[in-house]
Write a protein that holds these residues in place. Structure first.
Motif: not given
Length: 225
Positions: A133-141
């Protein structure tokens, strides 16, 4: 052919009647009666006796009005999904994910939703670092994962069983994320959910009524494509 369709219908209908553990289902011949008449004898002032009756409710009937324990807390039908789950000690990982992805207002709003709620132990089964969740892609996932556990509309245990019977052993439930979850009854007569990657989860608690839908607790996290 008629015999095989009948077997599927019976297997699906089995999830309507649970034992003390909601994950395990029993044969429809043991269906509980929602209310029953219990004779009560009372005396009037002239010492004559009369027989009257009172209604007693089964635990299932009481749950519809008093709430049901799910995720470690009594979920009250008059409160929203987010209000009830936020107090559940066994669902803190799910609630954190909901808050992190900005879906709190959605699950607090009016309307009907069905939430398959993974427990904290279910989240612990995910591979380390699978959702960053520290990355934008991770939050999107993470947002997609949360949405994948939410179905528009209210689907109770009975609704899912009927859909499985109608689908001759399987029912596809379209999630808010857009992908589908497949519901079926396994060889142990448990309701089983299969995600798009072939991962499976069992429903361990059914039908925790909410003011804006229903929550079913599950033992694994489901993942979209």
């Amino acid at each position: 052919m008629k015999k095989s369709v009948l077997i599927l219908a019976v297997s699906a209908s089995a999830i309507l009647f649970s034992t003390s553990s909601d994950a395990q289902v029993i044969d429809s011949s043991k269906k509980a009666i929602a209310t029953r008449q219990v004779p009560v004898t009372k005396q009037d002032s002239s010492r004559s006796t009369a027989t009257t009756s009172v209604q007693t409710q089964t635990p299932a009937a009481q749950a519809a009005t008093e709430g049901k324990v799910a995720g470690g807390v009594l979920m009250v039908p008059g409160k929203s999904i987010i209000d009830n789950t936020s107090k559940a000690a066994e669902l803190t990982s799910l609630v954190s994910a909901i808050k992190a992805t900005g879906l709190t207002d959605t699950l607090a709003a009016s309307g009907n939703f069905t939430v398959f709620a993974p427990t904290n132990d279910a989240f612990k089964k995910l591979p380390q670092g699978s959702i960053d969740t520290t990355t934008a892609a991770g939050k999107d996932k993470l947002e997609n994962v949360v949405k994948y556990h939410v179905i528009p509309g209210k689907f109770t245990k009975k609704d899912i069983a009927l859909a499985i019977a109608k689908g001759k052993g399987k029912a596809e439930l379209t999630t808010v994320e857009g992908d589908v979850i497949t519901a079926s009854v396994n060889e142990n007569h448990n309701l089983e959910l299969t995600d798009s990657n072939g991962n499976k989860a069992l429903v361990t608690t059914f039908d925790a009524e909410q003011s804006n839908g229903v929550v079913h607790v599950i033992n694994n996290v489901l993942l979209p494509k």
